[in-house]
Design an enzyme around this catalytic site. Structure first.
Site, PDB file in Angstrom:
ATOM      1  N   ASP A 162     -10.597   3.085  31.193  1.00  0.00           N
ATOM      2  CA  ASP A 162     -11.617   3.756  32.003  1.00  0.00           C
ATOM      3  C   ASP A 162     -12.699   2.708  32.288  1.00  0.00           C
ATOM      4  O   ASP A 162     -12.519   1.516  31.991  1.00  0.00           O
ATOM      5  CB  ASP A 162     -12.157   5.029  31.298  1.00  0.00           C
ATOM      6  N   HIS A 163     -13.824   3.141  32.831  1.00  0.00           N
ATOM      7  CA  HIS A 163     -14.892   2.190  33.184  1.00  0.00           C
ATOM      8  C   HIS A 163     -15.444   1.473  31.950  1.00  0.00           C
ATOM      9  O   HIS A 163     -15.832   0.305  32.029  1.00  0.00           O
ATOM     10  CB  HIS A 163     -16.019   2.895  33.946  1.00  0.00           C
ATOM     11  N   CYS A 213     -11.135   1.985  26.376  1.00  0.00           N
ATOM     12  CA  CYS A 213     -12.275   2.750  26.885  1.00  0.00           C
ATOM     13  C   CYS A 213     -13.502   2.193  26.175  1.00  0.00           C
ATOM     14  O   CYS A 213     -13.431   1.100  25.601  1.00  0.00           O
ATOM     15  CB  CYS A 213     -12.090   4.256  26.706  1.00  0.00           C
ATOM     16  N   THR A 270     -15.191   3.146  23.445  1.00  0.00           N
ATOM     17  CA  THR A 270     -15.004   3.051  21.991  1.00  0.00           C
ATOM     18  C   THR A 270     -13.551   2.840  21.591  1.00  0.00           C
ATOM     19  O   THR A 270     -13.277   2.484  20.441  1.00  0.00           O
ATOM     20  CB  THR A 270     -15.458   4.355  21.309  1.00  0.00           C
ATOM     21  N   GLY A 271     -12.647   3.156  22.489  1.00  0.00           N
ATOM     22  CA  GLY A 271     -11.208   3.177  22.158  1.00  0.00           C
ATOM     23  C   GLY A 271     -10.800   4.530  21.592  1.00  0.00           C
ATOM     24  O   GLY A 271      -9.605   4.821  21.470  1.00  0.00           O
ATOM     25  N   GLY A 327     -11.787   7.913  22.610  1.00  0.00           N
ATOM     26  CA  GLY A 327     -11.434   8.984  23.565  1.00  0.00           C
ATOM     27  C   GLY A 327     -10.057   8.768  24.161  1.00  0.00           C
ATOM     28  O   GLY A 327      -9.239   9.701  24.233  1.00  0.00           O
ATOM     29  N   HIS A 380       3.890   0.157   9.780  1.00  0.00           N
ATOM     30  CA  HIS A 380       4.076   1.431   9.077  1.00  0.00           C
ATOM     31  C   HIS A 380       4.126   2.660   9.980  1.00  0.00           C
ATOM     32  O   HIS A 380       4.798   3.632   9.635  1.00  0.00           O
ATOM     33  CB  HIS A 380       2.956   1.626   8.044  1.00  0.00           C
ATOM     34  N   ASN A 381       3.380   2.654  11.071  1.00  0.00           N
ATOM     35  CA  ASN A 381       3.309   3.862  11.918  1.00  0.00           C
ATOM     36  C   ASN A 381       4.151   3.756  13.183  1.00  0.00           C
ATOM     37  O   ASN A 381       4.217   4.710  13.953  1.00  0.00           O
ATOM     38  CB  ASN A 381       1.866   4.167  12.341  1.00  0.00           C
ATOM     39  N   ARG A 406      11.180   3.704   4.470  1.00  0.00           N
ATOM     40  CA  ARG A 406      10.440   4.926   4.106  1.00  0.00           C
ATOM     41  C   ARG A 406       9.436   5.306   5.194  1.00  0.00           C
ATOM     42  O   ARG A 406       9.064   6.480   5.326  1.00  0.00           O
ATOM     43  CB  ARG A 406       9.736   4.753   2.762  1.00  0.00           C
ATOM     44  N   HIS A 407       9.031   4.340   5.985  1.00  0.00           N
ATOM     45  CA  HIS A 407       8.056   4.627   7.044  1.00  0.00           C
ATOM     46  C   HIS A 407       8.692   5.399   8.197  1.00  0.00           C
ATOM     47  O   HIS A 407       8.010   6.157   8.893  1.00  0.00           O
ATOM     48  CB  HIS A 407       7.420   3.332   7.544  1.00  0.00           C
ATOM     49  N   ARG A 461       8.326   9.060   7.608  1.00  0.00           N
ATOM     50  CA  ARG A 461       6.968   9.541   7.877  1.00  0.00           C
ATOM     51  C   ARG A 461       6.701   9.654   9.376  1.00  0.00           C
ATOM     52  O   ARG A 461       6.056  10.601   9.831  1.00  0.00           O
ATOM     53  CB  ARG A 461       5.958   8.608   7.191  1.00  0.00           C
TER      54      ARG A 461
HETATM   55  C1  RB5 Z   1     -17.452   6.578  28.832  1.00  0.00           C
HETATM   56  O1  RB5 Z   1     -18.821   6.508  28.986  1.00  0.00           O
HETATM   57  C2  RB5 Z   1     -17.097   6.659  27.368  1.00  0.00           C
HETATM   58  O2  RB5 Z   1     -17.425   7.910  26.867  1.00  0.00           O
HETATM   59  C3  RB5 Z   1     -15.632   6.364  27.165  1.00  0.00           C
HETATM   60  O3  RB5 Z   1     -15.349   5.106  27.668  1.00  0.00           O
HETATM   61  C4  RB5 Z   1     -15.134   6.347  25.741  1.00  0.00           C
HETATM   62  O4  RB5 Z   1     -15.953   5.586  24.939  1.00  0.00           O
HETATM   63  C5  RB5 Z   1     -14.798   7.647  25.153  1.00  0.00           C
HETATM   64  O5  RB5 Z   1     -14.325   7.746  24.009  1.00  0.00           O
END
Ligand code: RB5
Length: 146
Positions: free
Chosen positions: A8-9, A65, A67-68, A70, A98-99, A132-133, A136
């Site tokens: 996203d942006h 995104c 934070t990564g 969302g 593992h995942n 074993r993974h 899971r």
């Molecule tokens: C967008 O502003 C922000 O909310 C998105 O990029 C992300 O961080 C959401 O988890």
């Protein structure tokens, strides 16, 4: 190995840096957007890109995104996707071991470019350990299929 990229942006600039890196390393990828820094809803981008992993066109995804978080939440709603939001090397490695994670999610406002490229590198170069993974991971899939 073909990678599926999207952002996203909030993750757009980081995605562009990752594209440069992959191009330098001759690693095949497809960019499923966004293609401008304009605001866009991450669930829309994540769902569209994830389909190119679950249909087998791409092997692994790198989704960005702000934070990564969302984009990982959205991606994990898609059947067959195991997305991991990572900001440290150990997690990026072990979520493959593992995942059997098939999507690495990165926060463009959290990790610097240098670290992000290290995370991409270890994620795409680490194989699932199985054993074993596998049981899971199968249990995760069973939850998905309920
Ligand atoms: C967008 O502003 C922000 O909310 C998105 O990029 C992300 O961080 C959401 O988890």
């Amino acid at each position: 190995m073909k990678l599926c990229l999207c952002a996203d942006h909030g993750g757009f600039e980081l995605k562009e840096e990752i594209k440069k890196y992959l191009t330098e390393k001759s690693i095949d990828f497809e960019d499923y957007g966004t293609y401008t820094p304009d605001s866009i809803d991450y669930p829309v981008v994540a769902e569209k890109a994830a389909a190119h992993i679950t249909n087998g066109e791409c092997d692994l995804g790198i989704f960005c995104c702000g934070t990564g978080i969302g984009i990982s939440m959205a991606a994990n709603k898609v059947k067959g996707i195991r997305a991991a939001c990572c900001s440290d090397y150990f997690s990026a490695k072990f979520t493959r071991l593992h995942n059997d994670a098939n999507v690495l999610c990165l926060g463009g406002r959290v990790v610097g470019v240098g670290l992000a490229l290290e995370l991409v590198d270890v994620f795409i170069n680490t194989e699932f350990e199985g054993g074993r993974h596998q049981r899971r991971v199968d249990l995760i899939t069973a939850i998905e299929n309920k």
